[in-house]
Design a protein around this motif. Structure first.
Motif, PDB file in Angstrom:
ATOM      1  N   TRP A 156       0.896  -1.165  -0.128  1.00  0.00           N
ATOM      2  CA  TRP A 156      -0.011  -0.097  -0.068  1.00  0.00           C
ATOM      3  C   TRP A 156       0.864   1.286   0.166  1.00  0.00           C
ATOM      4  O   TRP A 156       0.272   2.500   0.225  1.00  0.00           O
ATOM      5  CB  TRP A 156      -0.854   0.136   1.148  1.00  0.00           C
ATOM      6  N   MET A 177      -0.346   4.177  -2.115  1.00  0.00           N
ATOM      7  CA  MET A 177      -1.480   4.721  -1.579  1.00  0.00           C
ATOM      8  C   MET A 177      -0.974   5.966  -0.868  1.00  0.00           C
ATOM      9  O   MET A 177      -1.629   7.025  -0.803  1.00  0.00           O
ATOM     10  CB  MET A 177      -2.526   3.742  -1.133  1.00  0.00           C
ATOM     11  N   ARG A 217      -6.823   8.260  -0.516  1.00  0.00           N
ATOM     12  CA  ARG A 217      -7.098   6.933  -0.330  1.00  0.00           C
ATOM     13  C   ARG A 217      -8.445   6.811  -0.948  1.00  0.00           C
ATOM     14  O   ARG A 217      -9.560   7.735  -0.735  1.00  0.00           O
ATOM     15  CB  ARG A 217      -7.061   6.707   1.198  1.00  0.00           C
ATOM     16  N   THR A 242      -4.566  10.197   3.686  1.00  0.00           N
ATOM     17  CA  THR A 242      -4.306   8.585   3.905  1.00  0.00           C
ATOM     18  C   THR A 242      -4.495   8.027   5.329  1.00  0.00           C
ATOM     19  O   THR A 242      -4.311   6.883   5.532  1.00  0.00           O
ATOM     20  CB  THR A 242      -3.046   8.395   3.105  1.00  0.00           C
ATOM     21  N   TYR A 257      -9.519   8.922   7.418  1.00  0.00           N
ATOM     22  CA  TYR A 257     -10.361   8.446   6.047  1.00  0.00           C
ATOM     23  C   TYR A 257     -11.576   7.761   6.514  1.00  0.00           C
ATOM     24  O   TYR A 257     -12.647   7.990   5.918  1.00  0.00           O
ATOM     25  CB  TYR A 257      -9.247   7.196   5.445  1.00  0.00           C
TER      26      TYR A 257
END
Length: 443
Positions: free
Chosen positions: A257, A260, A266, A380, A385
């Motif tokens: 990840w 990202m 995200r 992120t 998020y």
């Protein structure tokens, strides 16, 4: 022949007494040499390291390295002085010298291993000072190379130590190991595979400390906290630790990840399943009502003009048939809601506006009509998020009735009871009117 040690005060004693006294004096001299190095030279070298403050001095003059080199001095003194002891049996002197040589090799290997540890520590500290702790965790790890260097040092040290104890050349011992190469390859198979995998991971930048990876086949889902020669440790989100052989990260697939995290956004990809029976056309009053929505004002204005123009052209072409609803262009509550959701996301301060953003209707299913939101948050961080995603869907679920839409939901036990109660009430005599008296059991 080297000159003997000065033991004139033992001239009148037996030869074995002189040899024993010489050994004792040699051991005392060796111990004194180590203590002298620790008490006098080590503080001086430490001050030199602090004043120089260079990469080389930080590694070569590290405290563990200095202590390791101090342990080398006693064996060196024994090797140089054992042949100077008078009346000492040559065979015994050779054995003592060989043992001292083996001990010196072990201590040199330990000192070199301490130097490798100092290199690793210096790399971690410099990364933390330059880029901060978070960036240091994401730096490329040299731990696997340090461990490989230690392994090579231990193998070389073992060969030289055995050769010293046997009083043979290390090449002879090494040639003997050549016949055991197949066995050694089998014993160190995982180490060789892991080292090759570690080189590939580092050279292609596939894995760093701090990366969030998912590897379902081994139950790993979390941050990489350690990259060693043979294993990679992953701390899962439930705080458990999964240990993965390094070679599996090259031979098997996993999800990293890091992309990202570095992108700054995200993804949100979630659907609202709408009841298909609630989808319908809008009438003129509803179009005027939605035009008052700030987020829909421009959209409804443009659509109203487009609808009127299309219907005017249809009237000119079809005549009276244009009055039929099927021959007219009309807006739907689902399309208007879709436009509202997109406008809401584009006006949201916590949605990344430079990444893909769309709201689309997917193929209807037995569970309703899926309306999918596809966008990216401007952060992120996991907690932020989830909070952003929750706020968005809380708002959309609450405003659905404004558009005459219903969320699809499988009937619950309470829905069944209410439905049956309503059906039974509808079948009672005089349903909908005031009862004239108690209902008999046979009613």
């Amino acid at each position: 022949m080297p000159s003997p040690l000065p033991l004139n005060f033992l001239t009148g004693y037996e030869p074995w007494v002189q040899a024993a006294a010489g050994l004792a004096l040699l051991l005392l001299l060796a111990t004194a040499t180590r203590l002298l190095a620790l008490l006098l030279f080590m503080p001086v070298l430490r001050r030199v390291r602090q004043q120089a403050q260079t990469w080389l001095t930080e590694v070569a003059l590290h405290d563990d390295v200095l202590r390791g080199m101090a342990r080398v001095l006693p064996s060196l003194v024994v090797q140089l002085g054992v042949e100077r002891i008078p009346h000492l049996d040559p065979t015994f002197a050779t054995v003592v010298g060989n043992v001292a040589m083996a001990f010196m090799v072990v201590q040199v290997v330990r000192a070199l291993m301490a130097m490798l540890d100092a290199v690793l520590l210096l790399q971690q500290q410099s990364s933390a000072q330059q880029d901060g702790q978070a960036a240091a965790l994401k730096a490329r790890s040299i731990k696997s190379y340090v461990q490989l260097g230690k392994l090579v040092l231990m193998l070389a040290g073992a060969i030289v130590t055995v050769a010293s104890l046997l009083d043979r050349s290390p090449l002879i011992v090494l040639s003997g190991l050549g016949a055991m190469s197949a066995v050694l390859m089998l014993v160190f198979k995982d180490t060789i595979l892991s080292f090759t995998a570690g080189v590939q991971l580092s050279s292609t930048d596939m894995l760093r400390l701090g990366d969030w990876i998912e590897m379902p086949q081994v139950g790993a889902d979390g941050d990489v906290i350690d990259i060693a020669l043979n294993t990679v440790k992953v701390q899962n989100w439930d705080k458990t630790i999964t240990t993965i052989p390094t070679w599996r990260l090259v031979s098997e697939s996993y999800k990293n990840w890091r992309g990202m995290s570095e992108s700054g956004g995200r993804r949100i990809k979630r659907t609202l399943r709408l009841d298909a029976s609630s989808v319908r056309f809008l009438d003129v009053a509803e179009m005027a009502y939605f035009s008052r929505f700030e987020l829909l004002h421009d959209y409804m204005g443009a659509k109203t003009v487009a609808v009127q123009e299309a219907n005017t052209q249809a009237r000119a072409q079809l005549g009276d048939k244009a009055d039929l609803p099927a021959n007219q262009r009309r807006l739907t509550n689902l399309g208007t809601f879709r436009a509202y959701v997109e406008a809401y996301l584009r006006a949201h301060p916590r949605i990344h506006q430079n990444m893909t953003l769309m709201v689309r209707t997917l193929e209807p299913t037995p569970e309703g009509v899926p309306l999918e939101l596809y966008c990216f948050t401007a952060t992120t961080a996991w907690v932020a998020y989830e909070a952003t995603q929750g706020d968005i869907f809380d708002h959309l679920l609450a405003i659905l009735p404004e558009f005459g839409l219903r969320l699809y939901q499988s009937p619950s036990g309470n829905d069944m009871r209410m439905g049956l109660a309503g059906q039974r009430e509808a079948t009672w005599p005089g349903a909908g009117a005031e009862p004239h008296g108690p209902i008999s059991a046979g009613a």
